[in-house]
Design a protein around this motif. Structure first.
Motif, PDB file in Angstrom:
ATOM      1  N   THR A 108      -9.404   9.186   0.556  1.00  0.00           N
ATOM      2  CA  THR A 108      -8.789   9.029   1.880  1.00  0.00           C
ATOM      3  C   THR A 108      -9.026  10.223   2.797  1.00  0.00           C
ATOM      4  O   THR A 108      -8.924  10.099   4.013  1.00  0.00           O
ATOM      5  N   ASP A 120     -12.624  -0.797   0.381  1.00  0.00           N
ATOM      6  CA  ASP A 120     -11.734  -1.739  -0.288  1.00  0.00           C
ATOM      7  C   ASP A 120     -12.525  -2.700  -1.165  1.00  0.00           C
ATOM      8  O   ASP A 120     -12.132  -3.003  -2.298  1.00  0.00           O
ATOM      9  N   ASP A 159      -6.426  -0.896   0.309  1.00  0.00           N
ATOM     10  CA  ASP A 159      -5.405  -0.937   1.357  1.00  0.00           C
ATOM     11  C   ASP A 159      -4.582  -2.214   1.209  1.00  0.00           C
ATOM     12  O   ASP A 159      -5.135  -3.321   1.103  1.00  0.00           O
TER      13      ASP A 159
END
Length: 617
Positions: A102, A115, A142
């Motif tokens: 992140t 993702d 996510d």
């Protein structure tokens, strides 16, 4: 014999390992200018689906630091995607942890659908039974992810929650799966199977009914519908609702892999209602097949049981005998197959397939055509066993690559020896000096021609620029003038010819000057190219004196030898694992057949003791 057909773990379709383009930046799907030669070659092999060569080229480029900054990140993500597709999930995860965390800057984060990447890691870990890694990968997706694989992501989350026994959370994830998605049907089936395993038949059937109602009618939906109907039928039998069970089983298609279990269950549902004629119809259809499945074995025992219930004991006795003979033959076949797996050549036992050396990403299923295939049918359909077979295939293919590398090393050794001989000729044999002398001599000649050309142009000497034929004619004319000197008639003719030639020289003078000047300029350019080549030759000689390839070739040869030894060790372990799994499966089948054989013989003895009509005769 009344068993509930529930799955041991939630069902997930086989991962399509060829879908690895998620690791490539979007621009690769359109036009892109590739500045790095190594990266371009990697992409060539990648799009040719030669993933081993692509990985090899990419790894070599990274080790030699031959990728520019533009392609370095893309190449690493591409390596991660191909590693994941080859089942090297630890390497892929390490790459994704570094590049998809992140705290990465946006330029990297936008280069890949992170993702989607983590979902593939989670799927592979789930199929390998690593639940902790599955949870860890899913946690990196996510929660608001709405990409193309959102339904599959929610399905996998629901499956993990279901494994943990958290039905509410599993149901919540399931509600986020679109109604028309196949993953919704898989989720409903898993919920039903889990409830059925706990004996909650009514709730289980409610989920199975959803699968039947909500299917879209495609091939995968129909197969899952058959599976749900079969499971629902057995759940209804366990709940004592035999009419509903018979109805469920009757809806299962006969050309589906679930037909055998459905026919067996259908027979038992009719039998429990006392309709043994209907039960015999279902069981006879199953027994007449060439299948060696557990359902077929149970049907062969159930048929004489039904005849007993109908009071036809002589037929029952004969069918028990036929069943005993069939079980005895199958038991012998299983024991022979076990002996082959215990000490035979594993490749021959499983079938020496021509495509074992192909990429495992190719659309090839491993179903060997061998005599022991009936005993291996169920084993070969297991996902873990197919993964083991494909890993063994990969190891064999890797062994082939290493063998080819050894041949190439031998070629490199010979090439290095030949190169050393050539360099010895150039350096020690004064070839370099001879080339330099020839270059200097050519330089002198070109300089002299330039001076002569310049002098001739200043004098206006047209004859100097004459071509070969014209120069030959002037020579003949001058020779004739010298021999015929004093002969007035001849001198007049000679003067006439000389005038014509002078006229021709004057006419051709501009063109010949231009042609000779152009030719001289070309020679000057060639000399400059030669000079540059001489400088490069000097540089190569200097570098050659400082570097020796023989030591590098020797190091590579040692690495190949070490890797071949490691490969042999890993392959032996892989073979042992396959043998262990196969022998455990065959041992279970042997015990089951032995039990069925004992039941049939016991039934024969029981009928004899009761004085069957055949015994009376």
């Amino acid at each position: 014999m009344k068993r509930l057909a529930a799955t041991a773990r939630p069902v997930i379709p086989r991962l399509m390992l060829g879908l690895i383009s998620f690791a490539v930046v979007p621009s690769l799907h359109g036009a892109e200018t590739v500045q790095s030669l190594r990266y371009g070659v990697t992409l060539f092999h990648f799009f040719q689906q030669d993933y081993f060569q692509a990985l090899t080229e990419l790894t070599a480029a990274q080790q030699l630091d031959q990728l520019d900054d533009v392609h370095a990140d893309k190449a690493e993500l591409l390596r991660g995607g191909m590693s994941l597709s080859y089942g090297m999930d630890r390497i892929a995860e390490a790459i994704f942890v570094e590049y998809l965390a992140t705290d990465l800057d946006s330029s990297r984060a936008d280069a890949v659908d992170s993702d989607r990447a983590w979902l593939y890691v989670a799927k592979l870990a789930w199929q390998r039974g690593d639940e902790e890694k599955t949870r860890r990968a899913l946690s990196r997706i996510d929660s608001r992810y709405q990409g193309a694989l959102a339904d599959e992501s929610n399905y996998l989350r629901a499956s993990v929650s279901l494994r943990d026994g958290n039905y509410e959370l599993a149901a919540d994830f399931g509600e986020h799966i679109h109604q028309q998605s196949i993953w919704r049907s898989y989720h409903n089936y898993n919920m039903g199977a889990r409830r059925a395993a706990e004996g909650d038949w009514e709730v289980a059937n409610a989920f199975f009914d959803r699968v039947e109602r909500e299917g879209q009618g495609n091939t995968e939906d129909l197969l899952l519908r058959d599976k749900a109907l079969t499971a629902s039928g057995y759940a209804s039998i366990a709940a004592g609702n035999f009419n509903a069970a018979a109805e469920k089983f009757s809806k299962v298609r006969l050309d589906t892999p679930l037909a055998e279990r459905a026919l067996l269950g259908s027979g038992w549902s009719h039998s429990e209602r006392g309709d043994y004629q209907a039960a015999l119809s279902a069981w006879q259809l199953l027994a007449d097949s060439v299948s060696h499945s557990q359902s077929a074995v149970e049907a062969q025992l159930a048929i004489p049981y039904a005849y007993e219930q109908l009071g036809i004991e002589d037929v029952a006795l004969e069918r028990y005998r036929q069943a005993a003979d069939a079980f005895d033959g199958q038991l012998s076949s299983v024991n022979e197959t076990m002996a082959l797996f215990d000490s035979g050549d594993l490749v021959e036992v499983l079938g020496a397939r021509q495509d074992w050396g192909q990429e495992w990403l190719a659309p090839v299923d491993i179903f060997p055509l061998v005599p022991q295939m009936p005993q291996l049918r169920h084993l070969l359909t297991r996902h873990d066993f197919q993964i083991a077979l494909r890993e063994l295939s990969d190891l064999d293919r890797m062994g082939g690559h290493l063998s080819q590398a050894r041949v190439r090393i031998e070629t490199l050794v010979q090439a290095d020896i030949d190169q050393q001989r050539i360099w010895a000729t150039i350096v020690d044999g004064n070839q370099r000096d001879l080339l330099s002398q020839r270059y200097e001599a050519l330089q002198v000649r070109v300089d002299r021609l330039r001076d002569e050309l310049s002098s001739a142009r200043e004098r206006g000497d047209e004859r100097w620029f004459a071509d070969f034929d014209q120069a030959a004619r002037w020579w003949l004319l001058d020779s004739a003038r010298a021999r015929l000197q004093g002969q007035l008639d001849s001198e007049g003719k000679i003067d006439l010819y000389a005038g014509l030639m002078i006229w021709d020289d004057s006419e051709q003078y501009p063109l010949r000057v231009w042609e000779m000047s152009k030719a001289l300029d070309e020679q000057v350019q060639l000399l400059e190219i030669t000079q540059q080549s001489m400088k490069r030759l000097d540089k190569v000689i200097a570098n050659h004196q400082q570097r020796e390839f023989s030591s590098r070739i020797s190091d590579i040869d040692k690495r190949i030898s070490s890797q071949q030894q490691q490969l042999q060790t890993v392959r032996l372990a892989s073979e042992q694992n396959i043998r262990k799994v196969a022998l455990a499966h065959l041992e279970t089948r042997s015990q089951y057949l032995s039990q069925a054989l004992g039941q049939s013989r016991l039934a024969i003895a029981r009928l004899y003791d009761r004085g069957s009509s055949e015994v009376a005769r």
